[in-house]
Motif scaffolding. Structure first.
Motif, PDB file in Angstrom:
ATOM      1  N   THR A  64       0.730  -1.125   0.089  1.00 47.19           N
ATOM      2  CA  THR A  64      -0.040   0.134   0.249  1.00 47.19           C
ATOM      3  C   THR A  64       0.663   1.329  -0.023  1.00 47.19           C
ATOM      4  O   THR A  64       0.480   2.436  -0.219  1.00 47.19           O
ATOM      5  CB  THR A  64      -0.924  -0.085   1.009  1.00 47.19           C
ATOM      6  OG1 THR A  64      -0.034   0.130   2.346  1.00 47.19           O
ATOM      7  CG2 THR A  64      -1.652  -1.288   1.276  1.00 47.19           C
ATOM      8  N   GLY A  65       2.110   1.168   0.582  1.00 45.73           N
ATOM      9  CA  GLY A  65       2.821   2.558   0.546  1.00 45.73           C
ATOM     10  C   GLY A  65       2.606   3.094   1.692  1.00 45.73           C
ATOM     11  O   GLY A  65       3.183   4.252   2.122  1.00 45.73           O
ATOM     12  N   GLU A  66       1.625   2.487   2.649  1.00 46.68           N
ATOM     13  CA  GLU A  66       1.353   3.165   4.169  1.00 46.68           C
ATOM     14  C   GLU A  66       2.353   2.733   5.138  1.00 46.68           C
ATOM     15  O   GLU A  66       3.114   1.848   4.595  1.00 46.68           O
ATOM     16  CB  GLU A  66      -0.057   2.786   4.419  1.00 46.68           C
ATOM     17  CG  GLU A  66      -1.051   3.481   3.270  1.00 46.68           C
ATOM     18  CD  GLU A  66      -2.364   3.032   3.374  1.00 46.68           C
ATOM     19  OE1 GLU A  66      -2.748   1.996   4.504  1.00 46.68           O
ATOM     20  OE2 GLU A  66      -3.444   3.263   2.863  1.00 46.68           O
ATOM     21  N   THR A  67       2.402   3.142   6.348  1.00 48.38           N
ATOM     22  CA  THR A  67       3.094   2.695   7.369  1.00 48.38           C
ATOM     23  C   THR A  67       2.179   1.428   8.002  1.00 48.38           C
ATOM     24  O   THR A  67       0.986   1.424   8.310  1.00 48.38           O
ATOM     25  CB  THR A  67       3.358   3.940   8.553  1.00 48.38           C
ATOM     26  OG1 THR A  67       4.054   4.880   7.921  1.00 48.38           O
ATOM     27  CG2 THR A  67       4.073   3.217   9.635  1.00 48.38           C
ATOM     28  N   GLY A  68       2.828   0.355   8.003  1.00 48.99           N
ATOM     29  CA  GLY A  68       2.605  -0.741   8.786  1.00 48.99           C
ATOM     30  C   GLY A  68       2.300  -0.660  10.176  1.00 48.99           C
ATOM     31  O   GLY A  68       3.495  -0.123  10.871  1.00 48.99           O
ATOM     32  N   VAL A  69       1.576  -1.100  10.987  1.00 47.73           N
ATOM     33  CA  VAL A  69       1.401  -1.092  12.539  1.00 47.73           C
ATOM     34  C   VAL A  69       1.002  -2.573  13.026  1.00 47.73           C
ATOM     35  O   VAL A  69       0.077  -3.095  12.689  1.00 47.73           O
ATOM     36  CB  VAL A  69       0.335  -0.064  12.938  1.00 47.73           C
ATOM     37  CG1 VAL A  69       0.233  -0.146  14.425  1.00 47.73           C
ATOM     38  CG2 VAL A  69       0.625   1.515  12.369  1.00 47.73           C
ATOM     39  N   CYS A  70       1.942  -2.876  13.966  1.00 50.67           N
ATOM     40  CA  CYS A  70       1.561  -4.173  14.693  1.00 50.67           C
ATOM     41  C   CYS A  70       1.852  -3.981  16.228  1.00 50.67           C
ATOM     42  O   CYS A  70       2.445  -2.984  16.572  1.00 50.67           O
ATOM     43  CB  CYS A  70       2.553  -5.207  14.284  1.00 50.67           C
ATOM     44  SG  CYS A  70       4.348  -4.800  14.150  1.00 50.67           S
ATOM     45  N   ILE A  71       1.122  -4.807  16.758  1.00 53.72           N
ATOM     46  CA  ILE A  71       1.008  -4.611  18.278  1.00 53.72           C
ATOM     47  C   ILE A  71       1.060  -5.790  19.169  1.00 53.72           C
ATOM     48  O   ILE A  71       0.474  -6.907  18.775  1.00 53.72           O
ATOM     49  CB  ILE A  71      -0.572  -3.752  18.625  1.00 53.72           C
ATOM     50  CG1 ILE A  71      -0.647  -2.583  17.950  1.00 53.72           C
ATOM     51  CG2 ILE A  71      -0.752  -3.773  20.110  1.00 53.72           C
ATOM     52  CD1 ILE A  71      -2.029  -2.058  18.117  1.00 53.72           C
ATOM     53  N   ALA A  72       1.742  -5.846  20.007  1.00 56.72           N
ATOM     54  CA  ALA A  72       1.955  -7.047  20.841  1.00 56.72           C
ATOM     55  C   ALA A  72       2.203  -6.833  22.392  1.00 56.72           C
ATOM     56  O   ALA A  72       2.507  -5.858  22.760  1.00 56.72           O
ATOM     57  CB  ALA A  72       3.115  -7.946  20.299  1.00 56.72           C
ATOM     58  N   THR A  73       2.031  -7.905  23.335  1.00 52.50           N
ATOM     59  CA  THR A  73       2.322  -7.764  24.623  1.00 52.50           C
ATOM     60  C   THR A  73       3.687  -7.653  25.088  1.00 52.50           C
ATOM     61  O   THR A  73       4.573  -7.741  24.061  1.00 52.50           O
ATOM     62  CB  THR A  73       1.677  -8.815  25.318  1.00 52.50           C
ATOM     63  OG1 THR A  73       1.487  -8.637  26.705  1.00 52.50           O
ATOM     64  CG2 THR A  73       2.281 -10.130  25.130  1.00 52.50           C
ATOM     65  N   SER A  74       4.035  -7.740  26.125  1.00 52.96           N
ATOM     66  CA  SER A  74       5.524  -7.580  26.545  1.00 52.96           C
ATOM     67  C   SER A  74       6.240  -8.853  26.029  1.00 52.96           C
ATOM     68  O   SER A  74       5.993  -9.678  25.497  1.00 52.96           O
ATOM     69  CB  SER A  74       5.693  -7.354  28.111  1.00 52.96           C
ATOM     70  OG  SER A  74       4.771  -8.422  28.762  1.00 52.96           O
ATOM     71  N   SER A  75       7.560  -9.264  26.931  1.00 53.83           N
ATOM     72  CA  SER A  75       8.468 -10.040  26.445  1.00 53.83           C
ATOM     73  C   SER A  75       8.252 -10.825  25.539  1.00 53.83           C
ATOM     74  O   SER A  75       8.684 -10.865  24.308  1.00 53.83           O
ATOM     75  CB  SER A  75       8.961 -10.655  27.729  1.00 53.83           C
ATOM     76  OG  SER A  75       9.667  -9.491  28.501  1.00 53.83           O
ATOM     77  N   PRO A  76       7.266 -12.099  25.875  1.00 52.31           N
ATOM     78  CA  PRO A  76       7.089 -13.012  24.692  1.00 52.31           C
ATOM     79  C   PRO A  76       6.563 -12.676  23.497  1.00 52.31           C
ATOM     80  O   PRO A  76       7.073 -13.096  22.157  1.00 52.31           O
ATOM     81  CB  PRO A  76       6.294 -14.449  25.409  1.00 52.31           C
ATOM     82  CG  PRO A  76       5.636 -13.526  26.435  1.00 52.31           C
ATOM     83  CD  PRO A  76       6.645 -12.386  27.003  1.00 52.31           C
ATOM     84  N   GLY A  77       5.563 -11.921  23.671  1.00 52.32           N
ATOM     85  CA  GLY A  77       4.935 -11.248  22.234  1.00 52.32           C
ATOM     86  C   GLY A  77       5.807 -10.337  21.612  1.00 52.32           C
ATOM     87  O   GLY A  77       6.027 -10.403  20.419  1.00 52.32           O
ATOM     88  N   ALA A  78       6.722  -9.532  22.430  1.00 51.56           N
ATOM     89  CA  ALA A  78       7.509  -8.773  21.702  1.00 51.56           C
ATOM     90  C   ALA A  78       8.490  -9.384  20.970  1.00 51.56           C
ATOM     91  O   ALA A  78       9.034  -9.113  19.921  1.00 51.56           O
ATOM     92  CB  ALA A  78       8.215  -7.809  22.610  1.00 51.56           C
ATOM     93  N   PHE A  79       9.028 -10.515  21.527  1.00 49.61           N
ATOM     94  CA  PHE A  79      10.299 -11.158  20.873  1.00 49.61           C
ATOM     95  C   PHE A  79       9.714 -12.064  19.595  1.00 49.61           C
ATOM     96  O   PHE A  79      10.535 -12.038  18.680  1.00 49.61           O
ATOM     97  CB  PHE A  79      10.661 -12.291  22.006  1.00 49.61           C
ATOM     98  CG  PHE A  79      11.344 -11.942  23.119  1.00 49.61           C
ATOM     99  CD1 PHE A  79      11.695 -10.478  23.195  1.00 49.61           C
ATOM    100  CD2 PHE A  79      11.333 -12.604  24.193  1.00 49.61           C
ATOM    101  CE1 PHE A  79      12.278 -10.077  24.663  1.00 49.61           C
ATOM    102  CE2 PHE A  79      11.651 -12.068  25.617  1.00 49.61           C
ATOM    103  CZ  PHE A  79      12.106 -10.748  25.711  1.00 49.61           C
ATOM    104  N   HIS A  80       8.424 -12.467  19.840  1.00 48.64           N
ATOM    105  CA  HIS A  80       7.861 -13.168  18.577  1.00 48.64           C
ATOM    106  C   HIS A  80       7.771 -12.238  17.267  1.00 48.64           C
ATOM    107  O   HIS A  80       8.030 -12.500  16.094  1.00 48.64           O
ATOM    108  CB  HIS A  80       6.552 -13.671  18.752  1.00 48.64           C
ATOM    109  CG  HIS A  80       6.455 -15.110  19.695  1.00 48.64           C
ATOM    110  ND1 HIS A  80       5.348 -15.247  20.295  1.00 48.64           N
ATOM    111  CD2 HIS A  80       7.499 -15.797  19.825  1.00 48.64           C
ATOM    112  CE1 HIS A  80       5.683 -16.252  20.852  1.00 48.64           C
ATOM    113  NE2 HIS A  80       6.879 -16.891  20.881  1.00 48.64           N
ATOM    114  N   MET A  81       7.834 -10.926  17.555  1.00 46.18           N
ATOM    115  CA  MET A  81       7.422 -10.029  16.396  1.00 46.18           C
ATOM    116  C   MET A  81       8.705  -9.777  15.642  1.00 46.18           C
ATOM    117  O   MET A  81       8.809  -9.105  14.460  1.00 46.18           O
ATOM    118  CB  MET A  81       7.118  -8.696  16.772  1.00 46.18           C
ATOM    119  CG  MET A  81       5.338  -8.651  17.139  1.00 46.18           C
ATOM    120  SD  MET A  81       4.860  -7.224  17.168  1.00 46.18           S
ATOM    121  CE  MET A  81       5.400  -6.205  18.129  1.00 46.18           C
ATOM    122  N   LEU A  82       9.975 -10.043  16.230  1.00 52.51           N
ATOM    123  CA  LEU A  82      11.367  -9.781  15.958  1.00 52.51           C
ATOM    124  C   LEU A  82      11.604 -10.089  14.307  1.00 52.51           C
ATOM    125  O   LEU A  82      12.017  -9.090  13.487  1.00 52.51           O
ATOM    126  CB  LEU A  82      12.480 -10.254  16.608  1.00 52.51           C
ATOM    127  CG  LEU A  82      12.718  -9.456  17.982  1.00 52.51           C
ATOM    128  CD1 LEU A  82      13.578 -10.343  18.891  1.00 52.51           C
ATOM    129  CD2 LEU A  82      13.331  -8.037  17.533  1.00 52.51           C
TER     130      LEU A  82
END
Length: 630
Positions: A68-86
């Protein structure tokens, strides 16, 4: 009504033009999740897409930015959720995409006290993100959100905002005019960067002086299709696209020779061997061995990523700027070439190459369907404005060789990171962005088993929200991690090792049917066309389970000495698929004549045996003493 930090963040994200986010819930981000639900009930929220895993949410955000050319946004919880997004955020980093990740954290008072799920997230994200900041007070929320979005857009990289759980629920009010408090702007920055007129003149002079000009076009030229074509017309240039730049130049342009390198075409390789001028537009093409020899070509590079200028080839002129804006300034300075023999030669070469690819697709193999046949038949049936995704692995080879994206079509993949399983979240994100279009995901069985199977569940959940339901998944089912198997042979001279390479077989069509989707099995080459006709006639989800050969070689346009020698080494060491590899490699070369592959394999075998005799020291040939004296 009072506003808390979470409500403000949601509103500010909307002001940045975001309407859709990809997330996965958890207590570390609980207040923001709650406010997202509240805003949705009021009709003031964001479309919240929840896939089956945080890694998928980050990959979907990256794909959303790409398509799309837009900014993508993702949201997750603390440590495990954050790590999974890497992994998904590294995909954004390495493919230069603006993504903002919002992650939870434990309460401020708990930081540094070793409580559950408390970790140093700023340190974790420091390598992947261009901007990482923890919001420690309501007064800081506005400037951090604005800086994250602005930096992601300007640096074309992911940015990370960390929201501690207690800060999420604190009262928020507009920042006051006082020391240490920033009142920031939510205005999006312009990225239409263009150099001074003197630099444009230099670029034009280099192109005008060239007799054999080639453009190498990447995804960074998206949006500049007309400008690229006009500049190439004036310069009499041939055009090569990087794999992720495939959608920039329509396949109907006759002097577009598609990709370069192992996944590319012979006309593209011929261009690089023969050009005297190279113009790199929005590409960080990483395989320098396929670029012109040093000193062969004068070269210009244009890119918004300043740090990626001049790092692949000794360019004479490096221009920091937006491809579209730069070409708009250069085109009036270009002279019309009268001798178009170079460009016409590229067009003739592509006619021959397309004929060879068609011949390769029509070959038959003893152990399964020819995967090239599946992609050839798919390409023949792609409707207008179709979107095609491919995965890392051999699907990328077949995508590069056989898929031709016409004007208006889109296609993409995980590029420099080349992570497996991205094809499914990419395809799903594309369908959310363009729900009226046909989306086709091409993926290997290994990648599909990673998290791709899960995403059929996500599709089932959201199918009713799409304008049209047509979504097609084409699985290359060969019970093998095929690309790695070939890389073991051709790069390292090692035989296939079943312990690492075998993929447990299953009935993917039956799995699709279990979810209420259409499942089609393809076991013979002549079934591929009918299966795709049936899929394109169905306004719903179709999974095509294609039982393909595991021994079809992803042959490059030129077989190098190293490729041949290493393949011979692997076979002589007892590759369990030796007979199939030799037979099917020979079959693969039938359209050009067997001499090419036979010569390559004999060369590799002879060189390997000569080296072995030299190592033995006595001229004694001990290379066949294993595996039954083969």
């Amino acid at each position: 009504m009072a506003t808390n930090v979470s409500e403000f963040v949601i509103r500010r994200i909307r002001e940045w033009g975001v309407t859709r986010v990809f997330g996965y819930p958890g207590d570390g981000i609980g207040e923001l999740d709650g406010m997202l639900g509240s805003a949705e009930r009021k009709g003031e929220g964001l479309e919240y897409i929840r896939p089956t895993h945080e890694e998928i949410s980050a990959l979907m955000a990256t794909a959303h930015a790409k398509f799309t050319g837009e900014t993508g946004v993702c949201i997750a919880t603390s440590s495990p959720g954050a790590f999974h997004m890497l992994n998904g955020l590294y995909d954004a980093q390495m493919d230069n995409q603006p993504v903002v990740a919002i992650v939870g954290q434990q309460g401020l008072a708990a930081l540094g006290t070793f409580v559950q799920q408390e970790s140093n997230l700023e340190r974790v994200f420091a390598d992947v993100a261009c901007y990482v900041q923890t919001v420690t007070s309501p007064d800081q929320a506005q400037v951090v959100i604005d800086t994250a979005f602005r930096t992601a857009r300007l640096r074309l990289q992911p940015a990370v905002v960390i929201l501690p759980h207690d800060v999420q629920a604190m009262d928020w009010k507009p920042p006051a005019s006082e020391n240490w408090v920033s009142r920031s702007s939510g205005a999006a920055p312009s990225t239409a960067v263009a150099p001074p007129a003197s630099e444009l003149q230099k670029m034009a002079e280099i192109i005008n002086a060239g007799e054999r000009v080639s453009f190498l076009v990447g995804h960074g030229a998206t949006g500049a299709t007309d400008e690229v074509l006009e500049a190439a017309r004036l310069a009499g240039a041939g055009i090569i696209t990087a794999l992720r730049g495939k959608q920039v130049v329509p396949s109907e342009v006759t002097f577009h020779s598609q990709q370069l390198g192992l996944l590319g075409s012979k006309p593209s390789l011929d261009q690089m061997k023969g050009c005297d001028t190279l113009v790199i537009l929005g590409s960080n093409y990483p395989y320098g061995q396929f670029l012109p020899a040093t000193g062969q070509a004068r070269a210009v590079q244009v890119d918004l990523k300043a740090e990626q200028l001049g790092i692949r080839y000794p360019t004479e002129l490096n221009i920091w700027g937006d491809v579209k804006a730069v070409l708009q300034g250069v085109i009036p300075l270009l002279e019309q070439k009268t001798d178009l023999s170079w460009q016409e030669g590229v067009s003739r070469g592509m006619v021959e190459w397309d004929r060879e690819m068609r011949d390769q697709a029509m070959l038959t193999y003893s152990d399964g369907v020819n995967p090239r046949r599946v992609f050839h038949e798919l390409n023949e049936r792609l409707p207008e404005k179709a979107i095609v995704t491919c995965d890392a692995g051999t699907t990328a080879d077949w995508y590069g060789h056989h898929i031709r994206l016409r004007r208006g079509m889109l296609g993409d993949m995980s590029g420099r990171l080349a992570t497996m399983l991205a094809a499914m979240p990419y395809a799903t994100a594309a369908k959310f962005a363009f729900s009226d279009r046909t989306v086709v995901c091409t993926i290997g069985d290994g990648a599909f088993q990673m998290l791709g199977m899960n995403e059929l569940i996500t599709i089932k959940k959201y199918l009713c929200t799409w304008a049209t339901k047509q979504f097609i998944v084409v699985i290359m089912h060969n019970d093998d991690l095929g690309q790695v198997s070939w890389e073991m042979r051709t790069e390292d001279g090692n035989p296939l090792w079943r312990g690492s390479q075998d993929v447990e077989t299953m009935d993917y069509a039956a799995y699709a049917e279990l979810l209420g989707f259409k499942g089609i099995r393809v076991r013979q080459d002549d079934e591929a066309a009918g299966a795709l006709d049936e899929a394109f006639a169905h306004d719903g989800v179709t999974v095509i389970d294609a039982y393909v050969s595991r021994n079809v070689p992803p042959l490059p346009p030129h077989i190098s000495r190293e490729y041949a020698v290493n393949t011979a080494k692997a076979l002589l060491k007892g590759d369990p698929q030796e007979l199939g590899v030799i037979k099917d490699s020979a079959v693969a070369m039938a359209s050009e004549g067997l001499d090419r592959v036979k010569g390559a394999l004999h060369l590799g075998r002879d060189e390997h045996e000569a080296n072995a005799r030299q190592t033995d020291g006595h001229g004694r040939d001990d290379t066949h003493d294993t595996e039954g004296g083969r």
